[in-house]
Write a protein that holds these residues in place. Sequence first.
Motif, PDB file in Angstrom:
ATOM      1  N   ALA A 257       4.189   4.413  10.104  1.00 55.30           N
ATOM      2  CA  ALA A 257       4.945   3.530   9.202  1.00 55.30           C
ATOM      3  C   ALA A 257       4.539   2.092   9.502  1.00 55.30           C
ATOM      4  N   ALA A 258       4.898   1.177   8.594  1.00 50.01           N
ATOM      5  CA  ALA A 258       4.500  -0.220   8.763  1.00 50.01           C
ATOM      6  C   ALA A 258       5.576  -1.171   8.263  1.00 50.01           C
ATOM      7  N   VAL A 259       5.636  -2.331   8.913  1.00 48.96           N
ATOM      8  CA  VAL A 259       6.462  -3.443   8.445  1.00 48.96           C
ATOM      9  C   VAL A 259       5.497  -4.510   7.967  1.00 48.96           C
ATOM     10  N   VAL A 260       5.597  -4.893   6.686  1.00 49.06           N
ATOM     11  CA  VAL A 260       4.543  -5.696   6.068  1.00 49.06           C
ATOM     12  C   VAL A 260       5.132  -6.927   5.387  1.00 49.06           C
ATOM     13  N   THR A 266       0.758  -5.628   1.322  1.00 52.35           N
ATOM     14  CA  THR A 266       1.642  -4.550   0.848  1.00 52.35           C
ATOM     15  C   THR A 266       0.865  -3.566  -0.021  1.00 52.35           C
ATOM     16  N   LEU A 267      -0.070  -4.095  -0.806  1.00 52.04           N
ATOM     17  CA  LEU A 267      -0.888  -3.239  -1.670  1.00 52.04           C
ATOM     18  C   LEU A 267      -1.898  -2.449  -0.836  1.00 52.04           C
ATOM     19  N   PRO A 275       3.758   4.675   4.620  1.00 53.91           N
ATOM     20  CA  PRO A 275       5.112   4.260   4.231  1.00 53.91           C
ATOM     21  C   PRO A 275       5.458   2.913   4.873  1.00 53.91           C
ATOM     22  N   GLN A 276       6.055   2.020   4.078  1.00 55.65           N
ATOM     23  CA  GLN A 276       6.274   0.654   4.556  1.00 55.65           C
ATOM     24  C   GLN A 276       7.615   0.104   4.116  1.00 55.65           C
TER      25      GLN A 276
END
Length: 373
Positions: A257-260, A266-267, A275-276
């Motif tokens: 998962a990621a925090v963006v 984001t794209l 999943p972000q």
Amino acid sequence: MKYYIIAGEASGDLHGANLIKALKKEDQAAEFTIVGGSLMEAECGQKALIHTNQMAFMGFVEVIMNLSSIARNLKAVKEDLLRVRPDTVILIDFPGFNLKIADFAKKNGIITSYYISPKIWAWNQKRVYKIKQVVDHMFCILPFEVDFYQQYHYAVDYVGNPLLDAISDHQINTNFVADNALSPQQDIIALLPGSRKMEIERILPEMAELYHKFPSHQVIIAGAPNFDESYYRNIIGDLPIKIVFDQTYDLLKHAVAAVVTSGTATLETAILRVPQVVVYKANPISIAIARKLIKVRFISLVNLINDYLSVHELIQGDCTASNIADEIGELITNPAHRASVLENYDVLREKLGEPGASGKTASKIVAYLRESQ
């Protein structure tokens, strides 16, 4: 032919480098002058007149605080354009600066090509009238932009999204975990705090708290090329979080998962099917002004292109360590929620189409220039 290419931030540098590569294939005699970053410098073998790390100011307050630097940069580029007299100036996004350059170039008889349209559909839509006056050729990378411009009887070229080129060209490092001395037993949570100083310093402290909230995971920061490790260490303190540079795609490909931070990343994260949760925090005054002016429902490109809430957004007061952790927890442990996000990515991918934006844009630019001659 002579091409003068201007990119003002990290994402523009990436797309500019790929465009230079494509232009060299279309025009064997291509000559380049650039305002951009290290990727563009490496691709064309020329040092940038101004590097992106001297240009990337975002937010109303931040821009005001750096007006003298912006004015110096504008003056330098204008003088250089008259010295070089290129066949075309190619402007990559960065509208506050590049639309002024387009106006200057047009008045001085230089053909203006704009690659990656300014987001005028989000706010101050009246800028479209200025664009019609000063931009000879607009190349759009988002499908809904074509319909927007048609409302104003302005013909544009839709070339697809260049991120598809960058990602399809990238060879994933299957040894990423070992090369960076990471634990093969722990899943990775990727932190992408952005490439602008004012964003990183507000957002990264909230992101970094995931180290405490997910002790069984590895939390890894994607460092921006215009900063070094000591810069990030000054923000996160003594937290033993690994920072990797020039490996964002590899990091994402290995992440659960990621925090963006809202922006191009984001794209990229969505195309790589990670999943972000999208976050953003800026100067409160800038945010207050933006909320009065911006006319779109979402801030992330994923949601804007799909035109519905495909990934969660946490903005300003909602951008807290606790809220970020809650959403990351859902993405990791709730199979239904995770599957829903991935299905939304499938919709997005279909809308984006196929790779080839850089090549299409280069081909069209060269064709337009040859027609004009």
